[in-house]
Design a protein around this motif. Structure first.
Motif, mmCIF file in Angstrom:
data_model
loop_
_atom_site.group_PDB
_atom_site.id
_atom_site.type_symbol
_atom_site.label_atom_id
_atom_site.label_comp_id
_atom_site.label_asym_id
_atom_site.label_seq_id
_atom_site.Cartn_x
_atom_site.Cartn_y
_atom_site.Cartn_z
ATOM 1 N N VAL A 81 0.930 -1.295 -0.102
ATOM 2 C CA VAL A 81 -0.061 -0.010 -0.043
ATOM 3 C C VAL A 81 0.912 1.411 -0.157
ATOM 4 O O VAL A 81 0.339 2.385 -0.522
ATOM 5 C CB VAL A 81 -1.135 0.193 1.082
ATOM 6 N N LYS A 82 1.883 1.230 0.616
ATOM 7 C CA LYS A 82 2.835 2.344 0.975
ATOM 8 C C LYS A 82 2.007 3.696 1.464
ATOM 9 O O LYS A 82 1.736 4.476 0.970
ATOM 10 C CB LYS A 82 3.478 3.011 -0.747
ATOM 11 N N PRO A 83 1.587 3.320 2.782
ATOM 12 C CA PRO A 83 0.901 4.275 3.455
ATOM 13 C C PRO A 83 1.617 5.510 3.620
ATOM 14 O O PRO A 83 2.813 5.634 3.982
ATOM 15 C CB PRO A 83 0.362 3.770 4.575
ATOM 16 N N THR A 84 1.025 6.806 3.821
ATOM 17 C CA THR A 84 1.492 7.767 4.380
ATOM 18 C C THR A 84 1.225 7.918 5.576
ATOM 19 O O THR A 84 2.418 8.546 6.363
ATOM 20 C CB THR A 84 0.386 9.156 3.677
ATOM 21 N N ILE A 85 0.409 7.359 6.560
ATOM 22 C CA ILE A 85 0.334 7.444 7.931
ATOM 23 C C ILE A 85 0.187 6.015 8.394
ATOM 24 O O ILE A 85 -0.861 5.209 7.835
ATOM 25 C CB ILE A 85 -0.772 8.375 8.279
#
Length: 92
Positions: A81-85
């Motif tokens: 996903v490569k989340p931001t948070i």
């Protein structure tokens, strides 16, 4: 990404509701932005303990991902996903 306990649910619902009410995206669009994990991994639509989770978080179904992703561990979800948070809550 966030945990599925009551603290995580509160944080998610706050951000989710803000996205819907203040920024005008639909509830469905907002829910797609969240990946909820607990001790058993990513919560998917066929989670065995979904009824138990609904007791404290009736809205959890809208955040559940495809059943094929069920149980993915944190590292796998982050890579995919490569989340931001990341939001983590721990209770002892």
């Amino acid at each position: 990404m966030c945990g599925a306990g009551s603290a995580g649910a509160g944080a998610i619902m706050f951000v989710h509701n803000t996205l819907v009410e203040k920024y005008g995206i639909t509830a469905e669009e907002s829910a797609k932005l969240f990946y909820i994990l607990d001790k058993d991994g990513l919560i998917g639509s066929k989670r065995a303990n979904m009824e138990e989770l609904r007791v404290n978080w009736p809205e959890i179904d809208m955040f559940a991902k495809d059943a094929a992703l069920e149980g993915m561990q944190l590292e796998e979800v982050v890579q995919e996903v490569k989340p931001t948070i990341l939001i983590g809550n721990v209770l002892k």
